[in-house]
Design an enzyme around this catalytic site. Structure first.
Site, PDB file in Angstrom:
ATOM      1  CB  ALA A 171      -0.870  -0.012   1.243  1.00  0.00           C
ATOM      2  N   GLY A 229       0.524  -5.029   0.725  1.00  0.00           N
ATOM      3  CA  GLY A 229      -0.651  -5.070  -0.146  1.00  0.00           C
ATOM      4  C   GLY A 229      -0.364  -5.734  -1.484  1.00  0.00           C
ATOM      5  CD  GLU A 245      -2.558  -7.494   2.668  1.00  0.00           C
ATOM      6  OE1 GLU A 245      -2.158  -6.341   2.438  1.00  0.00           O
ATOM      7  OE2 GLU A 245      -3.312  -7.763   3.615  1.00  0.00           O
ATOM      8  CD  GLU A 286       1.534  -5.758   5.667  1.00  0.00           C
ATOM      9  OE1 GLU A 286       2.307  -6.685   5.994  1.00  0.00           O
ATOM     10  OE2 GLU A 286       0.860  -5.789   4.622  1.00  0.00           O
TER      11      GLU A 286
HETATM   12  N1  COA Z   1       4.650   3.136  -0.625  1.00  0.00           N
HETATM   13  C1  COA Z   1       5.074   4.303  -1.124  1.00  0.00           C
HETATM   14  N2  COA Z   1       6.248   4.448  -1.733  1.00  0.00           N
HETATM   15  C2  COA Z   1       7.016   3.346  -1.850  1.00  0.00           C
HETATM   16  C3  COA Z   1       6.634   2.099  -1.360  1.00  0.00           C
HETATM   17  C4  COA Z   1       5.375   2.016  -0.720  1.00  0.00           C
HETATM   18  N3  COA Z   1       4.904   0.861  -0.238  1.00  0.00           N
HETATM   19  N4  COA Z   1       7.608   1.203  -1.619  1.00  0.00           N
HETATM   20  C5  COA Z   1       8.569   1.882  -2.266  1.00  0.00           C
HETATM   21  N5  COA Z   1       8.217   3.173  -2.410  1.00  0.00           N
HETATM   22  C6  COA Z   1       8.965   4.246  -3.049  1.00  0.00           C
HETATM   23  C7  COA Z   1      10.158   4.671  -2.185  1.00  0.00           C
HETATM   24  O1  COA Z   1       9.743   5.597  -1.184  1.00  0.00           O
HETATM   25  C8  COA Z   1      11.036   5.305  -3.244  1.00  0.00           C
HETATM   26  O2  COA Z   1      10.529   6.579  -3.559  1.00  0.00           O
HETATM   27  P1  COA Z   1      11.557   7.830  -3.727  1.00  0.00           P
HETATM   28  O3  COA Z   1      12.391   7.427  -4.920  1.00  0.00           O
HETATM   29  O4  COA Z   1      10.629   8.963  -3.995  1.00  0.00           O
HETATM   30  O5  COA Z   1      12.339   7.911  -2.443  1.00  0.00           O
HETATM   31  C9  COA Z   1      10.789   4.422  -4.472  1.00  0.00           C
HETATM   32  O6  COA Z   1       9.538   3.776  -4.253  1.00  0.00           O
HETATM   33  C10 COA Z   1      11.857   3.354  -4.658  1.00  0.00           C
HETATM   34  O7  COA Z   1      11.956   2.604  -3.448  1.00  0.00           O
HETATM   35  P2  COA Z   1      13.324   2.417  -2.623  1.00  0.00           P
HETATM   36  O8  COA Z   1      12.973   2.129  -1.202  1.00  0.00           O
HETATM   37  O9  COA Z   1      14.239   3.560  -2.875  1.00  0.00           O
HETATM   38  O10 COA Z   1      13.897   1.106  -3.351  1.00  0.00           O
HETATM   39  P3  COA Z   1      14.889   0.029  -2.717  1.00  0.00           P
HETATM   40  O11 COA Z   1      15.329  -0.823  -3.847  1.00  0.00           O
HETATM   41  O12 COA Z   1      15.916   0.662  -1.848  1.00  0.00           O
HETATM   42  O13 COA Z   1      13.940  -0.870  -1.729  1.00  0.00           O
HETATM   43  C11 COA Z   1      11.932  -2.047  -1.120  1.00  0.00           C
HETATM   44  C12 COA Z   1      12.870  -1.604  -2.267  1.00  0.00           C
HETATM   45  C13 COA Z   1      10.707  -2.679  -1.760  1.00  0.00           C
HETATM   46  C14 COA Z   1      12.641  -3.076  -0.220  1.00  0.00           C
HETATM   47  C15 COA Z   1      11.538  -0.807  -0.275  1.00  0.00           C
HETATM   48  O14 COA Z   1      11.032   0.183  -1.160  1.00  0.00           O
HETATM   49  C16 COA Z   1      10.470  -1.066   0.755  1.00  0.00           C
HETATM   50  O15 COA Z   1      10.758  -1.596   1.817  1.00  0.00           O
HETATM   51  N6  COA Z   1       9.245  -0.621   0.487  1.00  0.00           N
HETATM   52  C17 COA Z   1       8.141  -0.681   1.413  1.00  0.00           C
HETATM   53  C18 COA Z   1       7.610  -2.080   1.528  1.00  0.00           C
HETATM   54  C19 COA Z   1       6.519  -2.126   2.569  1.00  0.00           C
HETATM   55  O16 COA Z   1       6.725  -1.915   3.750  1.00  0.00           O
HETATM   56  N7  COA Z   1       5.321  -2.410   2.089  1.00  0.00           N
HETATM   57  C20 COA Z   1       4.194  -2.603   2.929  1.00  0.00           C
HETATM   58  C21 COA Z   1       3.421  -1.379   3.086  1.00  0.00           C
HETATM   59  S1  COA Z   1       2.019  -1.718   4.066  1.00  0.00           S
END
Ligand code: COA
Length: 260
Positions: A67, A112, A115, A135
């Site tokens: 999400a 999400g 999910e 989460e």
């Molecule tokens: N919501 C909003 N933005 C998100 C996102 C999310 N769930 N997941 C990634 N992004 C955004 C990051 O903020 C970043 O934006 P920016 O370039 O403006 O800073 C962009 O997508 C790229 O992500 P980044 O974190 O820089 O890539 P990475 O390769 O270092 O890491 C992940 C990849 C997937 C491990 C990491 O993005 C992550 O942990 N995301 C969240 C996952 C999560 O907790 N999801 C559950 C939400 S309930």
């Protein structure tokens, strides 16, 4: 035909490919994308020339990274329940669709995203795909049916472990545990495999296929599990730990949870 901002829809030989198209945010599900998914699946259900659906994410890095955490900071307990229930409803619509839906998971399927993949009838992953429910790192729980569907697919003990530790699962492990049907080397091969499966299913009796979906879904946990999840998700959103978890993610730092 509806207009879409966050999705790409393409139809070929009776197969509709729906691509979540927010690559710069790793295809994170904002409220607009959830609403567009509802419209797209309504379109699928209203069109009997569509024999199957492939759902995937734009680019090579992510199916859906969860999400949209940027929208989380505005969530309060009261609105959080509605947020969860509305997402659950759209995902249930996918799960209950009589047209077969296959998720092609081409990278991260987190929160999400995992999910959403689990709400589809089958999942085909690329070798680089990674699944997870992170989460609790944000002080919240899965709110789009993950507590129910992950348990249904991989069993209680493993679902608890993955949700509590937030450890990511690679494609091969996901396949071994039954979360994924097939693993393919890359996205093109995964789309090809999904197309082949949908073409095979498309030759079967459509009413019977729809009733298989209904009967298999009836094995799943009753509705109150989903209601309990929405209530628990909302309760988490009223805590200081949730504010801390979201702020830590947005500011790229480690969260310091106090249990309050
Ligand atoms: N919501 C909003 N933005 C998100 C996102 C999310 N769930 N997941 C990634 N992004 C955004 C990051 O903020 C970043 O934006 P920016 O370039 O403006 O800073 C962009 O997508 C790229 O992500 P980044 O974190 O820089 O890539 P990475 O390769 O270092 O890491 C992940 C990849 C997937 C491990 C990491 O993005 C992550 O942990 N995301 C969240 C996952 C999560 O907790 N999801 C559950 C939400 S309930």
């Amino acid at each position: 035909m509806a207009e879409f901002t966050n999705l790409l829809l393409e139809s070929s030989d009776g197969i509709m490919t729906i691509t979540i198209n927010r690559e710069s945010k790793l295809n994170a599900l904002n409220v607009g994308t959830i609403a567009e998914l509802e419209t797209a699946f309504q379109q699928v259900m209203d069109d009997n020339t569509i024999k199957g659906v492939i759902l995937t994410g734009a680019g090579e890095k992510a199916f859906v990274a969860g999400a949209d955490i940027g929208e989380f900071s505005a969530l309060e307990e009261m609105h959080a329940r509605k947020f969860s229930e509305e997402g659950q409803e759209v995902f249930r619509m996918i799960e209950e669709c009589h047209t077969p839906v296959i998720a092609v998971v081409n990278g991260f399927a987190l929160g999400g995203g995992c999910e959403l993949a689990m709400a589809c009838h089958m999942r085909i992953a690329t070798e680089s795909a990674k699944f997870g429910q992170p989460e609790v790192n944000l002080g919240v729980i899965p709110g789009y049916g993950g507590t129910q569907r992950l348990t249904q697919l991989i069993g209680k003990g493993r679902a608890l472990e993955y949700m509590m530790t937030t450890e990511m699962m690679g494609a091969k492990r996901a396949c071994d545990l039954g979360l994924v049907n097939h693993v393919e080397p890359d996205k093109a091969a995964a789309i090809q495999k999904a197309t082949k499966l949908l073409t095979t299913i498309g030759q079967k009796a459509p009413i019977a296929i729809g009733l298989v979906v209904d009967c298999v879904n009836s094995v799943a946990t009753p509705d109150d599990g989903y209601q309990m999840e929405a209530n628990a998700f909302a309760r988490c959103c009223g805590t200081n730990d949730f504010k801390e978890g979201v702020d830590a993610f947005m500011n790229k730092r480690q969260a310091d949870f106090k249990g309050e």
